[in-house]
Design an enzyme around this catalytic site. Sequence first.
Site, short mmCIF file in Angstrom:
data_model
loop_
_atom_site.label_atom_id
_atom_site.label_comp_id
_atom_site.label_asym_id
_atom_site.label_seq_id
_atom_site.Cartn_x
_atom_site.Cartn_y
_atom_site.Cartn_z
N LYS A 25 0.83 -1.20 0.00
CA LYS A 25 0.00 0.00 0.00
C LYS A 25 0.87 1.26 0.00
CE LYS A 25 -3.81 -0.50 2.36
NZ LYS A 25 -4.39 -0.80 3.67
N ARG A 94 -3.27 3.05 8.52
CA ARG A 94 -3.57 1.88 7.68
C ARG A 94 -2.40 0.91 7.71
NH1 ARG A 94 -4.61 4.71 1.95
NH2 ARG A 94 -5.97 2.91 1.60
N GLY A 103 -6.44 -10.93 8.48
CA GLY A 103 -6.00 -11.14 9.85
C GLY A 103 -5.13 -10.01 10.35
N MET A 105 -4.30 -5.93 10.99
CA MET A 105 -5.15 -4.85 11.45
C MET A 105 -5.76 -4.11 10.27
SD MET A 105 -4.66 -1.46 13.67
CE MET A 105 -4.81 -0.42 12.23
N ARG A 361 -3.56 -1.28 -6.51
CA ARG A 361 -2.78 -2.52 -6.41
C ARG A 361 -3.19 -3.42 -7.56
NH1 ARG A 361 -5.89 -4.63 -1.01
NH2 ARG A 361 -7.95 -4.08 -1.76
N HIS A 479 -8.82 -42.76 -3.01
CA HIS A 479 -9.36 -43.37 -4.22
C HIS A 479 -10.37 -42.45 -4.90
CE1 HIS A 479 -12.24 -46.04 -6.37
NE2 HIS A 479 -11.11 -46.54 -6.84
N SER A 789 9.47 -44.67 -17.89
CA SER A 789 8.42 -43.77 -17.43
C SER A 789 8.43 -43.83 -15.91
CB SER A 789 7.07 -44.19 -17.99
OG SER A 789 6.07 -43.34 -17.47
N CYS A 856 4.62 -40.45 -15.21
CA CYS A 856 3.19 -40.69 -15.34
C CYS A 856 2.47 -40.79 -13.99
CB CYS A 856 2.94 -41.95 -16.15
SG CYS A 856 3.57 -43.44 -15.37
N TYR A 876 8.70 -35.75 -21.41
CA TYR A 876 7.29 -35.42 -21.28
C TYR A 876 6.77 -35.70 -19.89
CZ TYR A 876 6.30 -40.42 -21.56
OH TYR A 876 6.26 -41.76 -21.29
P1 ADP Z 1 -7.70 -2.18 3.09
O1 ADP Z 1 -6.33 -2.67 3.11
O2 ADP Z 1 -8.65 -3.09 3.79
O3 ADP Z 1 -8.16 -1.80 1.73
P2 ADP Z 1 -7.41 0.61 3.61
O4 ADP Z 1 -6.23 1.05 4.38
O5 ADP Z 1 -7.32 0.78 2.16
O6 ADP Z 1 -7.73 -0.87 3.99
O7 ADP Z 1 -8.63 1.44 4.20
C1 ADP Z 1 -9.96 1.07 4.24
C2 ADP Z 1 -10.86 2.12 3.62
O8 ADP Z 1 -10.63 3.38 4.16
C3 ADP Z 1 -10.63 2.24 2.15
O9 ADP Z 1 -11.88 2.33 1.52
C4 ADP Z 1 -9.86 3.51 2.00
O10 ADP Z 1 -10.10 4.11 0.77
C5 ADP Z 1 -10.38 4.35 3.16
N1 ADP Z 1 -9.36 5.29 3.61
C6 ADP Z 1 -8.16 4.99 4.10
N2 ADP Z 1 -7.45 6.11 4.39
C7 ADP Z 1 -8.24 7.14 4.05
C8 ADP Z 1 -8.07 8.56 4.09
N3 ADP Z 1 -6.93 9.12 4.51
N4 ADP Z 1 -9.09 9.32 3.67
C9 ADP Z 1 -10.23 8.77 3.25
N5 ADP Z 1 -10.45 7.46 3.19
C10 ADP Z 1 -9.47 6.63 3.57
MG MG Z 2 -7.85 -0.42 0.71
#
Ligand code: ADP
Ligand code: MG
Length: 897
Positions: A25, A94, A103, A105, A361, A479, A789, A856, A876
């Site tokens: 990210k 984030r 899993g 945060m 991404r 099986h 084989s 095989c 092969y």
């Molecule tokens: P994920 O990895 O689950 O996509 P994100 O970090 O992208 O989590 O965040 C979740 C949501 O919050 C996303 O929809 C993202 O666009 C929104 N978001 C994150 N940071 C901001 C920000 N600074 N301003 C507005 N929206 C945000």
């Molecule tokens: Mg996101």
Amino acid sequence: MKRVYFFGNGKADGTAKDKNLLGGKGANLAEMTNLEIPVPPGFTITTKVCIHFMNSGEYPDNLKKEVQNSLKEIEQIMGQKFGDPENPLLVSVRSGARQSMPGMMESVLNIGLTSKTIPGLIEKSGDNRFVYDAYRRLITMYADVVMEKAAAIEPKEGDGIREKLDEIMAKLKSHNGVENDSELSAENLKELCHLFKIEVAKSLGEEFPDDAQIQLWGGIKAVFKSWNGKRAVSYREIENIPHHWGTAVNIQAMVYGNMGDNCATGVAFTRNPATGENVFFGEWLPNAQGEDVVAGLRTPNPLNNLNKISDSQNLPSLEDSMPKIYEELDAIQNQLEAHYNDMQDIEFTIQNGRLWMLQTRTGKRNGPASVRMAVEMLEEGMIDEKTALMRVKPEQLGEIMHPMLDAKVEKQSELLAKGLPAGPGGASGQIVFTADEAEVWHKNGKQVILVRSETSPEDVHGMFASEAILTTRGGMTSHAALVARGWGKCCVVGCANIRISPIDKTLSANGTTLMEGDWITLNGSSGRVYKGQIPLKAVNLKSNTYFQKLMQITDRHRKMGVRTNADSPADAKQAREFGAEGIGLCRTEHMFFDPERISAMREMIVAENEEDRRKAIMKLLPHQREDFYGILKAMAPHPVTIRLLDPPLHEFLPQDEDQILKLAEELNITTEELNARIENLHELNPMLGHRGCRLGISYPEITEMQTRAIFEATVQLKNENQSPFPEVMVPLIGSVEEFTNQKKIINDMAETVKKEQGVQFTYLVGTMIELPRACATADQIAEEAQFFSFGTNDLTQTTFGFSRDDIGGFLPDYLEQKILSIDPFQSIDQEGVGSLVKMGVEKGRSVNSKLKIGICGEHGGDPESIYFFHKTELDYVSCSPFRVPIARLAAAQAEVG
Ligand code: ADP
Ligand code: MG
Ligand code: MG
């Protein structure tokens, strides 16, 4: 060492290349900033800091200072101040590892809202509804991910803080008679925040923090700690992601999609991820924030008019609602895709008519979409052939070949249980509990699913008649799994949560009991079992031009041949359509299970002298000739490797009293006499007993009959102007003497048939290498054999000393304790079994440069194993028909990758 990387105002410290340090990210936020795409300013704390924190429990020196400095930079760009009562800056925290990981945060938005900053933000925005909407979101996210999850509090199912807060909100909504959260008034929301804080303190025993700095550092720490959270750790173990990677933290100025009707938020893909079609595709919601679109609380609107479907026909598109912004977004998505040369998954927010990008991404896609995108991007000149090949995961081709469940209906269906995904695709049917019933119901035009605790060769006719097979025991190489995979049939195995009672004819799971004839549906690609019928989406490979093109590219790049394992003309034809270049393994024993033939087979087995045995065997000759005729014809002019009889004879013996009685009658002996003969054939370790070439050595007449059938079928085809190409394969050789013994019988029979029929033909004689001794003496064997084989199923069995049929007893322990990292019957054990293969290849070729070498076993259809066989320079691989395209792609990837 730099610990914090800034991005904003068109310039960033990092780039997309810094994924390891900044996480996916963070690296992409930096890249977008450098591309001068509008991204709210922010900074990324590196994964190295996370590692430091994990090892020492402390932040490195100076981190706080670096963070405060970067925060100042954001403040300058935004003209706001973090924690300031008059003009407060809010940020999001984030998480972001190298690879996105469930899993970990989740994000916390609106950090910095406190009793001190709320009045200022209301004043500045002139919108107290918006401020309390942001505040209630902050409390929910913070309580959920920072105060509960990261603190490793594990509430009972349904008892988490988020659920409790959601419930409070639901009550408030119904109390006020509104449906959507966007309809709640400022007063409502203010009250909600108040109630939320009380609940948080009550449930979590701690007040929601009313200080911007505490919130910020609480968020940062929660991201780091979540790296070692239980779910994240177990996800990494399953996916083989190293624990020492760590995660980055992104802190970014908030932009608001929830400030009114000229605000919005959305997610989009630069191409349709479900079909691959090159159409900008996505969803948006006005007056919303963060994950509202994904969370599905309100039905999102379609992004543009092109991707409206009947359900969304009447919803407003962004294209119509905010045409200027849509145009800008469309230009950005084009720019991003051209920049990354791959389909992008993007997130955006619109604040007061201004567009902001929040993430990009590489987008996930299903099998059909991955093929279409790879081919179209190649045609557009965006990528080259090699890249196109690498874009498709071989396993994804499975999705194209098998009919799949309608995903929408699947989502709403009642899940009964989950087992192992043994045969891909989907299937619905009425449940039956025995193979015979399956066959009868099928004959009466019914669609059935055979449910057994496990299956055996005796069930094969019923398995064939079924749409799909479900077992409660057994693993991916049981099986049922092997047979189903061979046919490309849907199959779920090892569904331990299902109880079946074949006597009462009931199946129960998850509190539901079903009777014979009730409908169930299997998703063989995920292992899920549902109650009721789910519609299927059929496929037509011939009309899938993207698939056909990808396969053509595959064949241009691969050197290794791909054959199929097939025992019937129908399978052979199917495999040819999938591109098989011959049969690498045609097993003959399955041909004897047919009711017409099994009695002759049984007569042969229990015969006490050669004369009786010959008599019984000669009854089988016409059947075998017919089988070989069909298969050689279906594959001509490609080679067909026919393996002589291999399994321990007792597998063919009658099992129950009825069968014994019937056989005794046919043989005109008493049941006591018959039982005594059966007793004689009993072996303690049949897998290591009288089987393979040992049968042909004890009973040369078996080899004579089988080879006569092969060569007579060959002559028959030659007379019809066909070009059959038989390769006779002797099984389970451990020494060259065994091989020469059988080879003589085969060559003599060829001469006999040529003389009798007055027709010349060519053929090869070779052997299966499936014992360690054969690998060790491969140079001696290669002097005599024309091909090898590798039978890697038995070679794995004999190298490890693991019985494949009994591995279920200990393999789970081995995997759990990491004594083995993978089931060696599924993916070749490169170090052990693989080095024997290598030895066999080297020794064999050292004396016979013309030696043809293939494999095989089940491994022939496993991409990882195929990469290995490519390195070992095999000619092969051979695999079941439905895996042929997968093997073709994997072989090409091995070459170009
Ligand atoms: P994920 O990895 O689950 O996509 P994100 O970090 O992208 O989590 O965040 C979740 C949501 O919050 C996303 O929809 C993202 O666009 C929104 N978001 C994150 N940071 C901001 C920000 N600074 N301003 C507005 N929206 C945000
Ligand atoms: Mg996101
Ligand atoms: Mg998310």
